[in-house]
Design an enzyme around this catalytic site. Structure first.
Site, PDB file in Angstrom:
ATOM      1  N   CYS A 253     -10.434  -0.479   3.893  1.00  0.00           N
ATOM      2  CA  CYS A 253      -9.772  -0.657   5.181  1.00  0.00           C
ATOM      3  C   CYS A 253      -9.180   0.667   5.639  1.00  0.00           C
ATOM      4  O   CYS A 253      -8.528   1.365   4.862  1.00  0.00           O
ATOM      5  CB  CYS A 253      -8.692  -1.730   5.084  1.00  0.00           C
TER       6      CYS A 253
ATOM      7  N   GLU B 186      -4.371   3.550   6.594  1.00  0.00           N
ATOM      8  CA  GLU B 186      -4.334   3.083   5.213  1.00  0.00           C
ATOM      9  C   GLU B 186      -5.035   4.112   4.339  1.00  0.00           C
ATOM     10  O   GLU B 186      -4.642   4.347   3.205  1.00  0.00           O
ATOM     11  CB  GLU B 186      -5.002   1.710   5.124  1.00  0.00           C
TER      12      GLU B 186
ATOM     13  N   ARG C  46       0.818  -1.231   0.000  1.00  0.00           N
ATOM     14  CA  ARG C  46       0.000   0.000   0.000  1.00  0.00           C
ATOM     15  C   ARG C  46       0.847   1.274   0.000  1.00  0.00           C
ATOM     16  O   ARG C  46       0.424   2.306   0.526  1.00  0.00           O
ATOM     17  CB  ARG C  46      -0.931   0.055   1.220  1.00  0.00           C
TER      18      ARG C  46
END
Ligand code: EPU
Length: 334
Positions: free
Chosen positions: A233, A306, A184
């Site tokens: 998320c 995130e 990510r």
């Protein structure tokens, strides 16, 4: 990249209008992040620019830099939590830079604003594998690239041949292997505008790919909220630990926990969703910080966001550095 402007707001607005007119791009005032992000919260934006081609976007970024106007890049807005206050910078929306996906053998060239789910379907129909796990991520290709979106065993970085990036007003091609593709996170820097990409996919039986996509969809429908106002998320899983943040939050009994219009999803505890017309970014942020505090206290783990947090204010020295923050937030749910 851009630097803190030394001009007055009026001079800045005049410069922005002049750039929009010269480049011939649509420039809007009065938009809010609540309309432009999947969480449906967030405050007013000074200006939203909506270029339609990669070249136009590259020229715009160069012009804004030259005029020292702070800017940020937004894609589908599906991974951004923007503060409720006024945001005094230009949002470069890449959603209209979508063009068409150009397939040639196992390769596909596509612009940053193209829908990632649509690309996954296009590729599956043509018998090209490698991104079918990403089909449920409601973001743009640019956003997916910016943060190396991943889901169900696939990460976009694994199939990138070249990325087109705007630098100094020009389109520059960067090889995929020269980019760091982490969990990510990538080595792209604030100030780099991602314009498009060429992916190299893997030929496979179309029916099998379509079936795998359907299976991923089934799993996603079972384990993640759908139809809710979410940004996927909220926190990363702690790197290298094998721990799941969603599971930890769930074990603390926080599913369904509410702060104003923000709720820990009863379906997946790493999703914070918003509800109602009065939901505010500050509700989601307060809930998120409470989760972090409890995980810190009870598990000794520092959770990393995130989603991208877009602050409304920029400090004297950091306006330039923060400006192009998220490419777009591809990923609700990588
Ligand atoms: N779990 C719970 N309770 C919950 C949520 C999860 O007990 O509320 C358990 C699950 O039963 C499972 C484990 O935790 O045993 C892991 O859950 P899951 O399979 O849902 O995976 P995850 O680590 O929570 C990651 C990504 C998702 C991605 C899925 C599928 C992160 C932070 N999340 O979720 O990505 O869709 O795997 O590949 O890496 C996103 O990035 O926005 C995102 C949603």
């Amino acid at each position: 990249m851009t630097h803190q402007s030394t001009t007055s707001p009026r001079e800045r607005d005049a410069a922005i209008e002049e750039i929009a007119a010269r480049v011939g791009v649509r420039a809007e005032r009065g938009r809010r992040f609540a309309e432009l992000t999947s969480l449906r919260v967030g405050g007013a934006i000074d200006w939203v620019f909506a270029p339609e081609t990669e070249e136009e976007a590259a020229v715009l970024a160069g012009e804004l830099e030259a005029a020292r106007v702070a800017w940020r890049v937004l894609g589908a807005g599906s991974n951004v939590l923007a503060e409720d206050e006024e945001h005094h910078y230009v949002v470069l929306s890449m959603r209209e830079v979508k063009g068409t996906a150009l397939f040639e053998g196992a390769r596909v060239s596509v612009s940053a604003g193209y829908s990632l789910p649509r690309l996954c379907v296009d590729a599956a129909r043509r018998g090209l594998a490698g991104i079918e796990g990403l089909g449920g991520i409601p973001g743009t290709v640019g956003g997916a690239l910016w943060m190396n979106a991943g889901a169900f065993g696939h990460e976009i970085g694994n199939v990138v041949e070249t990325v087109r990036v705007a630098r100094g007003g020009h389109v520059v091609e960067v090889r995929g292997r020269d980019v760091e593709w982490n969990y990510r996170r990538t080595s792209f820097q604030d100030g780099e505008l991602l314009l498009g990409v060429t992916l190299r996919l893997i030929p496979d039986d179309s029916a099998k790919i379509v079936e795998r996509m359907a299976e991923v969809k089934r799993q996603r429908m079972e384990t993640q909220p759908h139809g809710a106002r979410s940004a996927g998320c909220f926190f990363k899983n702690p790197p290298g630990s094998g721990l799941s943040t969603g599971k930890m939050i769930d074990e603390m009994g926080m599913k369904g926990e509410k702060r104003g219009g923000a709720i820990v999803s009863p379906v997946h505890a790493n999703f914070i969703v918003t509800e109602g017309d009065d939901a505010r970014a500050s509700d989601a942020f307060a809930l998120a910080e409470e989760i972090r505090e409890r995980i810190r206290r009870e598990r000794g783990i520092e959770l990393e966001y995130e989603v991208e947090l877009w602050r409304s204010t920029t400090t004297e020295t950091s306006a330039g550095e923060q400006t192009t923050a998220d490419e777009s937030a591809a990923d609700e749910d990588k």
